[in-house]
Design an enzyme around this catalytic site. Structure first.
Site, PDB file in Angstrom:
ATOM      1  N   ARG A  50       0.878  -1.166   0.000  1.00 33.23           N
ATOM      2  CA  ARG A  50       0.000   0.000   0.000  1.00 33.23           C
ATOM      3  C   ARG A  50       0.914   1.214   0.000  1.00 33.23           C
ATOM      4  NH1 ARG A  50      -3.946  -1.735   4.965  1.00 33.23           N
ATOM      5  NH2 ARG A  50      -4.374  -3.846   4.193  1.00 33.23           N
ATOM      6  N   ASP A  52       0.900   5.642   0.710  1.00 32.06           N
ATOM      7  CA  ASP A  52       0.138   6.765   1.266  1.00 32.06           C
ATOM      8  C   ASP A  52      -0.205   7.790   0.191  1.00 32.06           C
ATOM      9  OD1 ASP A  52       0.026   6.058   3.945  1.00 32.06           O
ATOM     10  OD2 ASP A  52       2.088   6.743   4.263  1.00 32.06           O
ATOM     11  N   ARG A 200       9.413   7.006   5.644  1.00 29.38           N
ATOM     12  CA  ARG A 200       9.329   8.459   5.875  1.00 29.38           C
ATOM     13  C   ARG A 200       9.842   8.831   7.265  1.00 29.38           C
ATOM     14  NH1 ARG A 200       3.281   9.807   4.393  1.00 29.38           N
ATOM     15  NH2 ARG A 200       3.867  11.743   5.436  1.00 29.38           N
TER      16      ARG A 200
END
Lengths: 250, 250
Positions: A50, A52, A200
């Site tokens: 997945r 973001d 991140r």
């Protein structure tokens, strides 16, 4: 049943990530609508990871099933035509038929991300939404050295979003390399799998090291604290690219 | 009087080129408005080269005069703040004070462009407006070999826009290199100066060579014809970047 494996590229800016959302455009929805347009079948697209909102992909892998055979080369062209017509920033780079037990997510044994920083005072023009601009000079070598602290088998709770759905915060980070190319600083991360926001979060903390706000010891403390509140900084999605998914036998 | 030399980067997509136009946004107008915002003076910005609609710049050089002194480092920051606030995709990478006889256009003794092709079937996503996609396989080595025909002192009438204002169609092309980097084909062109549309016209014809539609002999014929009607193809502006301006003593 025929299973098709896709290699995908997309610009993450217009999308709320890969996964279908009720109130925002997603890559999954765009692909499933394109597949319906091509085949008339309601398919479900599964991706290796997945991503973001705002995160890009250079070579995401995905799959979907069709009830009947379809030439994979024509499928790629037809999906691209539908995506383009609908104004999407998503491209099918490759489409091939795979075995029924090949699963984009569950068969995947390695994932790699790249994070792009532009280290300069001037604002971005061509790279708006596609890199993280850091105005203060950053020391890429110091970032690379500190990054090695994170490589290996660790509890990455500090570097994990509160929304992370992973069963365990323990992961093995295979590689975290930082290199400078002129005004650009590129960070490459590889692991079997990552926690939500892990890349991140690691990049944000390395940027603090690069700017001299954190020492390598501060990074070790943050890791060992296993506490999300000890995170220095979460880097913006703009600079993050999903670059590779690895499968057995490839 | 104080003369400031600028190094500029911009995304060409929103602009009708560098030069001020009455009915379309231009880079010159954006810069002059930013300079007015910073200094309260009506300045005229001169660039080392004009660029067309949609053409990008990675390091354009320019200059303007102010009636009074101003710290160049602060000038760069203030111009960028004004440009960003006005929503422009233009950045001042460098600003320095120069001698009164330094002229961005007339002092310039060399210019270089880069042209970016993405050679693949799939549509562009991250590079929309920033590269020319060519679906059919192209032979970069054949393009490079043919390009050498154009290097040197020639009458480039075939490769010149009908709107070109240059006094003579005779130019010396110093370098025209073509190289492949994966799915990307990059063309580098260097000369003291170029005719209007010259790079795009040369790239368009080289793309025909790369696709096997033209032989090297066809390219020679087009050059020797000195006839715009013999042009094979004008490449789109999307892939064109102004990358360097050279000045004496640099």
């Amino acid at each position: 049943m025929t299973r098709f494996a896709l290699t995908l590229e997309w610009n993450g800016v217009p999308y709320a990530g890969f996964q279908r959302q009720s109130h925002a455009p997603s890559v999954q929805q765009a692909l499933e609508e394109a597949a319906f347009g091509v085949t008339g079948e309601d398919v479900r697209v599964h991706a290796s990871g997945r991503t973001d909102t705002g995160v890009h992909a250079l070579a995401m892998r995905a799959h979907f099933d069709l009830s009947r055979p379809f030439d994979p080369f024509r499928m790629a062209g037809a999906l691209n035509a539908h995506l383009l017509k609908a104004g999407h920033a998503i491209a099918v780079l490759d489409c091939r038929e795979v075995a029924d037990d090949w699963h984009a997510r569950f068969s995947c044994i390695g994932r790699a991300y790249e994070y792009r920083i532009v280290n300069r005072r001037a604002p971005l023009t061509l790279d708006v939404g596609k890199a993280w601009r850091i105005s203060r000079p950053i020391d890429a070598q110091a970032m690379h050295d500190a990054a090695q602290v994170l490589v290996g088998h660790h509890d990455f709770t500090t570097f994990r979003s509160v929304h992370c759905q992973s069963a365990s915060p323990v992961k093995t980070l295979d590689r975290l390399d930082v290199r400078r190319e002129g005004e650009r600083v590129v960070i490459e991360a590889a692991a079997r799998s990552f926690l939500h926001h892990q890349v991140r979060s690691m990049v944000g903390c390395l940027a603090m090291v690069g700017q001299g706000q954190w020492s390598c010891a501060d990074l070790v403390s943050a890791l060992e604290a296993k506490d999300r509140c000890k995170l220095g900084l979460n880097a913006p999605p703009d600079g993050l690219y999903f670059v590779k998914a690895v499968y057995p036998g490839e």
